[in-house]
Design a protein around this motif. Sequence first.
Motif, PDB file in Angstrom:
ATOM      1  N   LYS A 153       0.808  -1.218   0.000  1.00  0.00           N
ATOM      2  CA  LYS A 153       0.000   0.000   0.000  1.00  0.00           C
ATOM      3  C   LYS A 153       0.845   1.274   0.000  1.00  0.00           C
ATOM      4  O   LYS A 153       0.643   2.174  -0.825  1.00  0.00           O
ATOM      5  N   GLU A 162       1.044   4.128  -2.939  1.00  0.00           N
ATOM      6  CA  GLU A 162       0.663   5.530  -2.749  1.00  0.00           C
ATOM      7  C   GLU A 162       1.801   6.471  -3.125  1.00  0.00           C
ATOM      8  O   GLU A 162       1.572   7.514  -3.760  1.00  0.00           O
ATOM      9  N   GLU A 173      -7.710   1.381  -4.382  1.00  0.00           N
ATOM     10  CA  GLU A 173      -7.435   1.021  -2.992  1.00  0.00           C
ATOM     11  C   GLU A 173      -8.699   0.535  -2.292  1.00  0.00           C
ATOM     12  O   GLU A 173      -9.802   0.985  -2.587  1.00  0.00           O
ATOM     13  N   TYR A 207     -14.301   0.764  -2.057  1.00  0.00           N
ATOM     14  CA  TYR A 207     -13.094   0.914  -2.875  1.00  0.00           C
ATOM     15  C   TYR A 207     -13.059   2.321  -3.458  1.00  0.00           C
ATOM     16  O   TYR A 207     -14.097   2.898  -3.797  1.00  0.00           O
ATOM     17  N   ILE A 265      -6.014  -7.314  -4.158  1.00  0.00           N
ATOM     18  CA  ILE A 265      -6.171  -6.010  -3.511  1.00  0.00           C
ATOM     19  C   ILE A 265      -6.802  -6.230  -2.147  1.00  0.00           C
ATOM     20  O   ILE A 265      -7.918  -6.734  -2.028  1.00  0.00           O
ATOM     21  N   ASN A 303      -2.449  -2.175  -2.797  1.00  0.00           N
ATOM     22  CA  ASN A 303      -3.205  -1.384  -3.760  1.00  0.00           C
ATOM     23  C   ASN A 303      -2.806  -1.778  -5.174  1.00  0.00           C
ATOM     24  O   ASN A 303      -1.713  -2.315  -5.415  1.00  0.00           O
TER      25      ASN A 303
END
Length: 834
Positions: A82, A86, A103, A110, A557, A562
């Motif tokens: 994750k 990002e 995400e 989501y 996911i 992500n």
Amino acid sequence: MMKQQSARLETRAGEALTLKGVRFEGSLRGTLFDASLEQRFANPFDRHVELVYTFPLPWAAVLLGVEVQIGDRHLSGAVVEKKQAEQGYEDALAEGNTAILLEQNSDSSYTLNLGNLAPGETCVVRVRYAQVLQFEQHGLRLVVPTVIAPRYGDPVGDAGLRPHQVVEHDLMVVYPFELTLRVEGALARARIGSPSHPLSMRLEGEGGATAMVVSLARGGCLDRDFILVLDEVAQDSLALCAQDTQHPGGVSVLASFSPRVPASAHPLAVKILVDCSGSMQGDSIAGARRALQAIVAGLREGERFSLSRFGDTVEHRSRALWRTSPATRLAGQRWAAQLQADLGGTEMEKALDSTLALAGEVAANLGAEEGAAPVDLLLITDGQIHAIERTVEKARALGHRVFVVGIGSAPAEGVLRRLAEETGGACDFVAPGEAVEPAVLRMFARLRSQRMASLELAWPAGAKPVWMSALPGSVFDGDAVTVWARFAQAPEGTVRLVGRRAHSPASERLGETALTVSRNDVVLNRMAVAAQVEDLLETEGMASPQALELAVGQQLITPLTNFLLVEARAEADKPADMPDLVKVPAMLPAGFGGLGSLDFCIEPNMAPLTLKEASEHIGSPVAVSGACFDFDNTFAAPVVLRSRRRADRGDSPNKAGTYDIPAFLRRGSNQDAWQPPRDDPRYWCAEPHYTGLTPLGLTQWLRSHPQAEWPQGYAELRRIGVGAAVLDWLEFVLAEGEGEALVVACFVQEMAQRDLHEALLSDTGTLGRVKALVQRVAPGAAPKLMQDDPAAASIVARLQVFASTLRAEQWPDCVFDLRDEATALGCRRRWRSP
């Protein structure tokens, strides 16, 4: 020369839409549902933008993959950790490149982030997911969620969402929705229907290749969940094995059982809690009323129940469990018919605490009896809250099973299923316009099922799973039990589900199935890994290295990972500035908050309707934007309409040439008359077990209004503020078969003569009994009706005994004692003679 503008999709306010529409495709084979969700976006602005769209997926769905098409370019990305995803997304935007991030949020929704979408550019995102459907009471219910309704609470503080993940709603947007499903194999011969959308169906193929193709009969939009119901389905246990793609020789197993659980021999004891918060207005509260009336009607003689409703506050209809009798059943149905969504916010956590603590000593005594079933909680709600974690923890800590009936066009399925499953209960749903009785019957079958103290799986001899998902805390007759497991090598033989009843040392077989030959099913294997990741997160927390390794290895996911896609742009195509953030607003669910529940237009030549007749036209919910409704003029004043068919029956206007307006819409002639202040406890009680006028409040109201305006029936007493407990006491205890008009006339006459105000002011302001101040009514002082009618004289005599126990701010205890038939009979005997 005039510049020609290309066509574009706009809101009614003329604003350009960024979400062009959604198309859904899926196939159902057995209990495995494989689906593809296509979302079409466009940038209608003259600048680069970052589109952010939050959307729902079904409960327990496993997101398997994402495909992206920008313009005519087909792109692919990867699932990574994750924080890494990002950072990579933000770096790509800073460099002027296109980036896409998908995400999973803390509330299981989501959020799709489309970064640096160029002016006029289009983007199509296809999300693929799979789901194992659960047989419930010999049927299947497939739900495709399309919209997230507004929820009560702080989305950041309560739900842990980030600001960009919070859903915003716009009353003016309309997003097209298309759907095509294939129901294959034996299920194609099932009875198929939808309570949410009109369907078009056609049968394809022959023999084992038969498939029912289901699509929408007319255009839909993202304003309600799509629901497909299949019943008359042959329900069998099954066990499927799939080869493990990462461990040669290993297999993943899905075992689903259809247990046969006998009914409990002990009478049911249930506390019923109804959501009356503002989000339940309209279709939802109407569905809650129907559900509750069916529940009360389905209670058997001798079973016990209580009634409560909640919003910002909690109101209990009784202070303890009632024993089911004709009197309490009628009181419950009348209470249900009067429910309104008028209690503000959804403080579910406090409501659970208050309701489960209701008459705790009595409930504990019931549960302590040898073999007796403890008290369960039945919750009727749309589940629209942000404080999910706290609510589930509170329910689990209180130690009661919570059974839920979800109401509305877009209920929070994930919230409600978690609440039910983590307390050992079960969940069912009723859509607007759907028959409520089947759901209630299914819920009663679960509530009356024999409790199992423990569940176990007996695998074939010598077979031991490397990992197995936890078994549920409860099992119900007709509801499937699904278990995932992973083995180092394929097991052979039969797997059995066994359980032990409470207070019984012996185990009994609930279901069994043979393990099928292993097959190469990548989807099934990835779903098993997803179940293991979820299990690791529950046991080890978010810091689990094994969970992260499995999620990345299988490209899943999860809360730890992500999806990230980055496309490098040519230098000439890169923007000079960071893109503008544009959140894609959601539609309001149909019927939410009382909006959009009308499905008819008022034609110019249509004769007026009465309110009762107008209510008959309220049917399946439609979007507010699609209703023929003039909000500017309609809400300016109440409108009473009359249908043409009433004119056919010979109705005519009154002498003034207008139609009568119902009494509750008419402004009274005595506009300056006293009304009870709701914040003064002398006149108005707001306790959980009773809300309404106190004895002093009723006396003051009667003395402040001319006798011509006094109530003449139970409904009119309720309208001026008399609470349900007093009305039930009048009807079921005092009346003894006498007519409503006579009982009410005697009651208001007696209350008007009580000198409660003097009692309240005496004794240095303390509340004292009024017995010493009550003046018996001399026969000569009674109205002529009471002198000439023996029945009225008998009622008055009993009322005088009743009045002698009054306190100015509190009704006598006998008013609230409808707990069982014996108590009610005792009350009747007590008041039969002074």
